[in-house]
Design a protein around this motif. Structure first.
Motif, mmCIF file in Angstrom:
data_model
loop_
_atom_site.group_PDB
_atom_site.id
_atom_site.type_symbol
_atom_site.label_atom_id
_atom_site.label_comp_id
_atom_site.label_asym_id
_atom_site.label_seq_id
_atom_site.Cartn_x
_atom_site.Cartn_y
_atom_site.Cartn_z
ATOM 1 N N VAL A 1 -11.903 7.411 7.050
ATOM 2 C CA VAL A 1 -12.184 7.525 5.605
ATOM 3 C C VAL A 1 -10.543 7.521 5.129
ATOM 4 O O VAL A 1 -10.319 7.038 4.012
ATOM 5 C CB VAL A 1 -12.476 9.161 5.366
ATOM 6 C CG1 VAL A 1 -12.256 9.778 3.842
ATOM 7 C CG2 VAL A 1 -13.787 9.145 5.801
ATOM 8 N N VAL A 2 -9.668 8.076 5.587
ATOM 9 C CA VAL A 2 -8.258 7.786 5.194
ATOM 10 C C VAL A 2 -7.828 6.519 5.275
ATOM 11 O O VAL A 2 -7.171 6.053 4.377
ATOM 12 C CB VAL A 2 -7.121 8.824 6.357
ATOM 13 C CG1 VAL A 2 -5.836 8.728 5.876
ATOM 14 C CG2 VAL A 2 -7.722 10.125 6.182
ATOM 15 N N GLY A 3 -7.897 5.614 6.491
ATOM 16 C CA GLY A 3 -7.690 4.274 6.536
ATOM 17 C C GLY A 3 -8.374 3.707 5.233
ATOM 18 O O GLY A 3 -7.769 2.620 4.843
ATOM 19 N N GLY A 4 -9.437 3.929 5.051
ATOM 20 C CA GLY A 4 -10.345 3.109 4.134
ATOM 21 C C GLY A 4 -9.916 3.613 2.570
ATOM 22 O O GLY A 4 -9.653 2.540 1.941
ATOM 23 N N GLY A 5 -9.436 4.640 2.624
ATOM 24 C CA GLY A 5 -8.840 4.959 1.141
ATOM 25 C C GLY A 5 -7.521 4.314 0.852
ATOM 26 O O GLY A 5 -7.302 3.635 -0.014
ATOM 27 N N SER A 6 -6.784 4.138 2.000
ATOM 28 C CA SER A 6 -5.554 3.303 1.699
ATOM 29 C C SER A 6 -5.776 1.899 1.647
ATOM 30 O O SER A 6 -5.153 1.224 0.676
ATOM 31 C CB SER A 6 -4.561 3.560 3.045
ATOM 32 O OG SER A 6 -4.072 4.931 3.170
ATOM 33 N N LEU A 7 -6.647 1.195 2.198
ATOM 34 C CA LEU A 7 -7.083 -0.079 2.047
ATOM 35 C C LEU A 7 -7.497 -0.378 0.760
ATOM 36 O O LEU A 7 -7.326 -1.173 0.107
ATOM 37 C CB LEU A 7 -8.415 -0.674 3.205
ATOM 38 C CG LEU A 7 -7.656 -0.617 4.739
ATOM 39 C CD1 LEU A 7 -8.763 -1.033 5.340
ATOM 40 C CD2 LEU A 7 -6.616 -1.839 4.688
ATOM 41 N N LEU A 8 -8.510 0.409 0.261
ATOM 42 C CA LEU A 8 -8.880 0.514 -1.115
ATOM 43 C C LEU A 8 -8.080 0.487 -2.062
ATOM 44 O O LEU A 8 -7.802 -0.309 -3.096
ATOM 45 C CB LEU A 8 -9.782 1.706 -1.527
ATOM 46 C CG LEU A 8 -10.504 1.573 -2.901
ATOM 47 C CD1 LEU A 8 -11.244 0.428 -3.231
ATOM 48 C CD2 LEU A 8 -11.230 2.898 -3.173
ATOM 49 N N ILE A 9 -6.875 1.404 -1.843
ATOM 50 C CA ILE A 9 -5.529 1.357 -2.816
ATOM 51 C C ILE A 9 -4.807 0.264 -2.913
ATOM 52 O O ILE A 9 -4.339 -0.555 -3.771
ATOM 53 C CB ILE A 9 -4.707 2.531 -2.743
ATOM 54 C CG1 ILE A 9 -5.548 3.921 -3.109
ATOM 55 C CG2 ILE A 9 -3.520 2.507 -3.461
ATOM 56 C CD1 ILE A 9 -4.622 5.094 -2.572
ATOM 57 N N ALA A 10 -4.801 -0.349 -1.773
ATOM 58 C CA ALA A 10 -3.960 -1.652 -1.438
ATOM 59 C C ALA A 10 -4.713 -2.987 -2.112
ATOM 60 O O ALA A 10 -4.260 -3.719 -2.983
ATOM 61 C CB ALA A 10 -3.853 -2.081 0.173
ATOM 62 N N ALA A 11 -6.128 -3.016 -2.147
ATOM 63 C CA ALA A 11 -6.856 -4.052 -2.678
ATOM 64 C C ALA A 11 -6.752 -3.706 -4.133
ATOM 65 O O ALA A 11 -6.744 -4.864 -4.886
ATOM 66 C CB ALA A 11 -8.192 -3.826 -2.374
ATOM 67 N N LEU A 12 -6.658 -2.538 -4.847
ATOM 68 C CA LEU A 12 -6.534 -2.352 -6.216
ATOM 69 C C LEU A 12 -5.115 -2.654 -6.562
ATOM 70 O O LEU A 12 -4.774 -2.451 -7.814
ATOM 71 C CB LEU A 12 -6.961 -1.018 -6.619
ATOM 72 C CG LEU A 12 -8.500 -0.832 -6.305
ATOM 73 C CD1 LEU A 12 -8.862 0.628 -6.464
ATOM 74 C CD2 LEU A 12 -9.473 -1.785 -7.060
ATOM 75 N N THR A 13 -4.136 -2.902 -5.582
ATOM 76 C CA THR A 13 -2.867 -2.756 -6.174
ATOM 77 C C THR A 13 -2.138 -4.009 -5.946
ATOM 78 O O THR A 13 -1.042 -4.636 -6.381
ATOM 79 C CB THR A 13 -1.825 -1.675 -5.495
ATOM 80 O OG1 THR A 13 -2.397 -0.624 -5.509
ATOM 81 C CG2 THR A 13 -0.543 -1.711 -5.780
ATOM 82 N N VAL A 14 -2.664 -5.097 -4.977
ATOM 83 C CA VAL A 14 -2.013 -6.318 -4.394
ATOM 84 C C VAL A 14 -2.063 -7.230 -5.725
ATOM 85 O O VAL A 14 -1.066 -8.192 -5.665
ATOM 86 C CB VAL A 14 -2.623 -6.711 -3.309
ATOM 87 C CG1 VAL A 14 -3.978 -7.216 -3.714
ATOM 88 C CG2 VAL A 14 -1.870 -8.014 -2.827
ATOM 89 N N GLY A 15 -2.700 -7.151 -6.622
ATOM 90 C CA GLY A 15 -2.655 -8.022 -7.730
ATOM 91 C C GLY A 15 -1.580 -7.898 -8.703
ATOM 92 O O GLY A 15 -1.409 -8.911 -9.398
ATOM 93 N N GLN A 16 -0.706 -6.958 -8.576
ATOM 94 C CA GLN A 16 0.494 -6.824 -9.032
ATOM 95 C C GLN A 16 1.592 -8.034 -8.790
ATOM 96 O O GLN A 16 2.198 -8.260 -9.762
ATOM 97 C CB GLN A 16 0.878 -5.414 -8.883
ATOM 98 C CG GLN A 16 0.489 -4.232 -9.552
ATOM 99 C CD GLN A 16 0.360 -4.236 -10.939
ATOM 100 O OE1 GLN A 16 -0.438 -4.829 -11.906
ATOM 101 N NE2 GLN A 16 1.625 -3.699 -11.693
ATOM 102 N N THR A 17 1.259 -8.322 -7.512
ATOM 103 C CA THR A 17 2.493 -9.294 -6.945
ATOM 104 C C THR A 17 1.612 -10.467 -7.088
ATOM 105 O O THR A 17 2.376 -11.492 -7.162
ATOM 106 C CB THR A 17 2.969 -8.630 -5.792
ATOM 107 O OG1 THR A 17 3.524 -7.504 -5.912
ATOM 108 C CG2 THR A 17 3.993 -9.782 -5.195
ATOM 109 N N VAL A 18 0.407 -10.634 -6.266
ATOM 110 C CA VAL A 18 -0.268 -11.904 -6.291
ATOM 111 C C VAL A 18 -0.988 -12.148 -7.366
ATOM 112 O O VAL A 18 -2.080 -11.716 -7.652
ATOM 113 C CB VAL A 18 -1.227 -11.615 -4.782
ATOM 114 C CG1 VAL A 18 -1.832 -13.024 -4.707
ATOM 115 C CG2 VAL A 18 -0.384 -11.240 -3.643
ATOM 116 N N GLU A 19 -0.567 -13.002 -8.103
ATOM 117 C CA GLU A 19 -1.153 -13.386 -9.455
ATOM 118 C C GLU A 19 -2.652 -13.508 -9.465
ATOM 119 O O GLU A 19 -3.161 -13.232 -10.596
ATOM 120 C CB GLU A 19 -0.376 -14.352 -10.205
ATOM 121 C CG GLU A 19 1.282 -13.614 -10.565
ATOM 122 C CD GLU A 19 2.033 -14.718 -11.738
ATOM 123 O OE1 GLU A 19 1.156 -15.007 -12.597
ATOM 124 O OE2 GLU A 19 2.960 -15.023 -11.312
#
Length: 427
Positions: free
Chosen positions: A231-249
């Motif tokens: 659950v904790v790792g999945g939460g981190s991965l979800l946030i990463a997926a919703l954040t990476v677009g800030q750098t990867v256009e």
């Protein structure tokens, strides 16, 4: 009897408090979460300090922090993506670690309600360091998220407060690691991570020993330890997926949590984020009309005044130069674009200060973002520009028309828009 009609607890007994009966709480789970934070949080802290250095001295933003100011280190201009990297890691990793921080706080919650609350001087110091650690982590996380959301409800300078909070965190973190590392190592050795990841809910049992963290009367498990870690790792991965677009256009539309990372509609070539529009900055459109606008150069024997036509066709004295550079902001978003304009070093030479110690750029923006200092080494960098165009098109008004500063490895807040004047200083 009390006012509620219940008998008070006998002297020396533990007073009523929250009941913590989860059977998966214990030193091992706390230590596993702690190892993740032991590796990740120092990276967040160091990249944050590097970002503060990148802002450089003598700026309106961020303000002076007294004795806690970094030593006189000039953030390097090369590689040009360095600030993009440190800021992206600082914001992105900080967000990804939030589920781990929350899980760690949950795992140690019973220890916050022990009785008596202080058992010795060493216990008092431990609890004070824990109070500062938890408080500073929550403060840094909340102010960072609010800054990303452009919501300054706290009413003080984000830059200064976030920086000072980081020092409180680092001091408390160091003390906590010294006090708790031996116990964490013992806890990690008490169980096998591989075995726990293979243990289903039906075979999940409480830890045998663990002081305040292990429930005296544990309830039946509703989740295994591997489930909790998933659950904790999945939460981190979800946030990463919703954040990476800030750098990867190409993934920009996924940047759900970062509204300033979205791409606005605009003229061709200007399809990258805007933190502060011309309207929000209070820019007078008549002042930046290309027929009226003039650039003032100061610091030399006499002021020099240039119009946009002269800058676009400066001949051998002011040749146009094109450079591909990232624009990176404190919120963690970045965009790489090809900028065309006049080199700052050529403008310095024209002003009569060929080797300036610094340059002070003033904007038509009357607010705190309307003035920035550029270190001399950065002025002389061959790719430091007074940009007039982006990706072959004129800058839009919201992106700083008629001219903005763009220099390698520089915080976006110091890539001043709507430039009015540049003063080149010898000292």
């Amino acid at each position: 009897m009390t006012e509620t009609g219940t008998a008070p607890p006998p002297r020396g007994a533990r007073p009523p408090g929250p009941r913590f009966r989860s059977p998966i709480r214990g030193p091992w789970l706390t230590a596993v979460l702690g190892v993740v934070l032991l590796v990740g949080l120092p990276v967040v802290a160091v990249t944050g300090l590097l970002d503060y250095v990148a802002y450089g001295p003598g700026q309106q933003i961020p303000g002076d922090v007294g004795l806690l100011r970094p030593p006189g280190i000039v953030f390097p201009s090369d590689p040009p993506w360095l600030f993009r990297l440190t800021q992206g890691v600082h914001v992105g990793l900080g967000l990804v670690l939030i589920p781990v921080v929350l899980a760690k706080l949950w795992s140690v919650l019973p220890a916050l309600f022990v009785f008596p609350p202080v058992r010795s001087v060493a216990h008092l110091l431990e609890r004070l360091s824990l109070l500062l650690l938890v408080g500073s982590i929550l403060f840094e996380s909340v102010t960072g998220i609010l800054n990303i959301q452009y919501d300054y409800v706290f009413g003080f300078s984000f830059y200064t407060a976030h920086y000072l909070g980081a020092w409180v965190f680092m001091a408390a973190f160091a003390v906590h690691v010294v006090l708790k590392l031996p116990a964490a190592v013992r806890a990690l050795r008490s169980r096998s991570l591989r075995a726990e990841l293979r243990t289903p809910l039906s075979r999940t049992r409480p830890e045998e020993t663990g002081g305040d963290l292990v429930a005296e009367r544990p309830a039946e498990p509703t989740m295994s330890r591997r489930g909790a870690l998933a659950v904790v790792g999945g939460g981190s991965l979800l946030i990463a997926a919703l954040t990476v677009g800030q750098t990867v256009e190409p993934l920009r539309p996924l940047a759900f949590l970062l509204p300033r990372g979205r791409v606005p509609d605009g003229p061709p070539g200007n399809d990258f984020p805007i933190n502060r529009t011309a309207a929000a900055a209070g820019i007078d459109r008549s002042a930046v009309d290309p027929e009226v606008w003039r650039l003032e150069l100061a610091g030399g024997p006499a002021p020099v005044v240039l119009d946009r036509a002269r800058l676009l066709d400066g001949g051998a004295e002011l040749p146009l130069h094109t450079a591909t550079l990232p624009l990176a902001c404190v919120e963690g978003w970045s965009a790489v674009r090809t900028w065309t304009g006049v080199r700052l070093r050529d403008l310095a030479a024209l002003a009569g200060v060929p080797t300036p110690a610094s340059a002070v750029v003033t904007s038509f923006d009357p607010g705190g973002f309307g003035r920035a200092a550029v270190p001399g080494a950065r002025v002389l960098h061959p790719d430091s520009l007074l940009a007039l165009r982006v990706d072959g098109h004129d800058l839009s008004l919201d992106h700083g028309f008629p001219a903005r500063i763009i220099t390698p490895s520089t915080p976006g807040v110091h890539c001043t828009k709507w430039v009015r004047s540049i003063e080149f200083r010898r000292v």
